[in-house]
Motif scaffolding. Structure first.
Motif, PDB file in Angstrom:
ATOM      1  N   VAL A 283       0.839  -1.194   0.000  1.00 19.07           N
ATOM      2  CA  VAL A 283       0.000   0.000   0.000  1.00 19.07           C
ATOM      3  C   VAL A 283       0.875   1.245   0.000  1.00 19.07           C
ATOM      4  O   VAL A 283       2.056   1.204   0.374  1.00 19.07           O
ATOM      5  N   LEU A 284       0.301   2.352  -0.422  1.00 15.10           N
ATOM      6  CA  LEU A 284       0.947   3.659  -0.349  1.00 15.10           C
ATOM      7  C   LEU A 284       0.312   4.397   0.817  1.00 15.10           C
ATOM      8  O   LEU A 284      -0.908   4.586   0.859  1.00 15.10           O
ATOM      9  N   THR A 285       1.147   4.814   1.772  1.00 18.88           N
ATOM     10  CA  THR A 285       0.651   5.475   2.976  1.00 18.88           C
ATOM     11  C   THR A 285       0.906   6.981   2.905  1.00 18.88           C
ATOM     12  O   THR A 285       2.025   7.409   2.629  1.00 18.88           O
ATOM     13  N   LEU A 286      -0.133   7.764   3.162  1.00 18.36           N
ATOM     14  CA  LEU A 286      -0.024   9.222   3.199  1.00 18.36           C
ATOM     15  C   LEU A 286      -0.229   9.682   4.630  1.00 18.36           C
ATOM     16  O   LEU A 286      -1.255   9.364   5.255  1.00 18.36           O
ATOM     17  N   SER A 287       0.744  10.426   5.164  1.00 17.15           N
ATOM     18  CA  SER A 287       0.668  10.922   6.544  1.00 17.15           C
ATOM     19  C   SER A 287       0.853  12.434   6.539  1.00 17.15           C
ATOM     20  O   SER A 287       1.973  12.933   6.393  1.00 17.15           O
TER      21      SER A 287
ATOM     22  N   GLU B 206      -4.921  10.697  11.192  1.00 13.56           N
ATOM     23  CA  GLU B 206      -4.726   9.297  10.875  1.00 13.56           C
ATOM     24  C   GLU B 206      -4.134   9.135   9.473  1.00 13.56           C
ATOM     25  O   GLU B 206      -4.570   9.806   8.533  1.00 13.56           O
ATOM     26  N   PRO B 207      -3.151   8.252   9.313  1.00 12.72           N
ATOM     27  CA  PRO B 207      -2.588   8.007   7.980  1.00 12.72           C
ATOM     28  C   PRO B 207      -3.651   7.417   7.053  1.00 12.72           C
ATOM     29  O   PRO B 207      -4.538   6.693   7.499  1.00 12.72           O
ATOM     30  N   HIS B 208      -3.550   7.748   5.778  1.00 12.75           N
ATOM     31  CA  HIS B 208      -4.439   7.187   4.767  1.00 12.75           C
ATOM     32  C   HIS B 208      -3.645   6.173   3.948  1.00 12.75           C
ATOM     33  O   HIS B 208      -2.545   6.469   3.483  1.00 12.75           O
ATOM     34  N   ARG B 209      -4.205   4.998   3.757  1.00  8.23           N
ATOM     35  CA  ARG B 209      -3.525   3.940   3.026  1.00  8.23           C
ATOM     36  C   ARG B 209      -4.316   3.584   1.767  1.00  8.23           C
ATOM     37  O   ARG B 209      -5.526   3.396   1.823  1.00  8.23           O
ATOM     38  N   PHE B 210      -3.597   3.529   0.663  1.00  5.91           N
ATOM     39  CA  PHE B 210      -4.225   3.243  -0.616  1.00  5.91           C
ATOM     40  C   PHE B 210      -3.570   2.021  -1.255  1.00  5.91           C
ATOM     41  O   PHE B 210      -2.343   1.942  -1.349  1.00  5.91           O
ATOM     42  N   THR B 211      -4.393   1.088  -1.709  1.00  8.68           N
ATOM     43  CA  THR B 211      -3.873  -0.028  -2.470  1.00  8.68           C
ATOM     44  C   THR B 211      -3.790   0.389  -3.938  1.00  8.68           C
ATOM     45  O   THR B 211      -4.374   1.398  -4.354  1.00  8.68           O
ATOM     46  N   ALA B 212      -3.087  -0.407  -4.730  1.00 12.76           N
ATOM     47  CA  ALA B 212      -3.000  -0.120  -6.156  1.00 12.76           C
ATOM     48  C   ALA B 212      -4.384  -0.120  -6.786  1.00 12.76           C
ATOM     49  O   ALA B 212      -4.711   0.741  -7.612  1.00 12.76           O
ATOM     50  N   ALA B 213      -5.233  -1.076  -6.390  1.00  9.66           N
ATOM     51  CA  ALA B 213      -6.582  -1.167  -6.954  1.00  9.66           C
ATOM     52  C   ALA B 213      -7.391   0.087  -6.656  1.00  9.66           C
ATOM     53  O   ALA B 213      -8.123   0.592  -7.517  1.00  9.66           O
ATOM     54  N   GLU B 214      -7.248   0.622  -5.445  1.00  6.02           N
ATOM     55  CA  GLU B 214      -7.987   1.828  -5.078  1.00  6.02           C
ATOM     56  C   GLU B 214      -7.526   3.032  -5.891  1.00  6.02           C
ATOM     57  O   GLU B 214      -8.344   3.854  -6.333  1.00  6.02           O
TER      58      GLU B 214
END
Length: 285
Positions: free
Chosen positions: A24-28, A32-40
């Motif tokens: 996942v790609l985590t944005l902080s 709270e950190p936001h996590r995105f998968t490739a599919a998302e």
């Protein structure tokens, strides 16, 4: 019946294993950190096909499915973060000035997050076992903002909003008495831009790919100026080992004037360290 149960158990284990292995790609950027998968990311409405004429990692034209970084961040950059820390899975950490990203909305280079589709994997990188995925920060029109290779982190794992390096690590800042155009101050900027991606200096920085250039000894205490210049330009011509990862910096990446300033800065920091000067208390941006 036992066989059916065993197959179901195997399926459940495999599904759980695949889910756990999904990166996942985590944005902080506060909260709270936001996590995105490739599919998302690939399913976002602003995802588009992006052609990069001269890709930094592949050294050729590449086409990616990508989402605009400004769109992904939303209002995060309005919260006072002047630096985006981009961390790769291999320990490479790039400090990207937020202003460079913001300029993409007004004619500057546009930052994108390229997303590798698991069903359509990218090619392997030159001299590496894997691709630049699953996430890769790329620039459209990089020349418009003089974006160097150090700001193209691939195998991206996270993006975080942070303070600029000088405020985070005052020990790397030159003394306030030095003029704005002093070579030591110019070298400080070159170090932050090009060297801190992999190296720390007296503990300052987040890079994990290369050794600390200040601890336990300053690099200038065991590498001559000639050797230091040679390592920066072509490290494999100086020393080589199986796990070596550092690539040389051409004159296009670091000009001769910038190289002079960088060597001067490292020598300055080494001298200050050996003198026992209290770095943080006397250093300012």
């Amino acid at each position: 019946m036992a066989r059916v149960f065993a197959l179901l158990l195997l399926w459940a284990f495999s599904a759980g294993h695949c889910l756990g292995a999904e990166r996942v790609l985590t944005l902080s950027f506060g909260g709270e950190p936001h996590r995105f998968t490739a599919a998302e990311l690939l399913a976002r409405p602003d995802a588009t096909d992006l052609v990069v004429p001269n890709d930094s990692a592949y050294h050729r034209e590449m086409t990616y499915r990508a989402v605009p970084l400004l769109g992904l961040l939303g209002t995060a950059l309005k919260d006072g973060y002047n630096t985006i820390e981009a961390r790769a899975s291999d320990g490479y950490v790039s400090q990207i000035p937020s202003e460079l990203v913001k300029k993409g909305a007004g004619g500057g280079a546009v930052a994108w997050i390229a997303v590798e589709d698991p069903a359509k994997p990218w090619a392997k990188l030159p001299d590496r076992d894997g691709s630049a995925g699953p996430f890769y920060l790329v620039w459209e029109g990089a020349e418009r903002s003089a974006i160097g290779n150090e700001l193209w982190p691939f195998s991206l794992a996270s993006l975080s909003g942070v303070e600029d390096p000088i405020r985070r690590w005052p020990q790397i800042a030159v003394d306030r008495s030095l003029a704005d155009d002093a070579p030591e101050r110019k070298g400080q900027a070159v170090f932050i831009k090009n060297c801190m991606t992999c190296h720390r200096l007296d503990g300052a920085g987040e890079g994990e790919m290369g050794p600390d250039l200040g601890r336990p000894m300053s690099a200038v205490d065991y590498i001559t100026e000639r050797g230091l210049r040679a390592i920066i330009r072509n490290p494999k011509a100086v020393r080589s080992w199986p796990q070596q990862q550092m690539e040389g910096f051409s004159e296009a990446a670091i000009s001769n004037a910038e190289l002079d300033a960088l060597v001067t800065y490292l020598a300055y920091m080494g001298k200050r360290k050996s003198s026992g000067e209290a770095l943080p208390s006397q250093a300012t941006p």
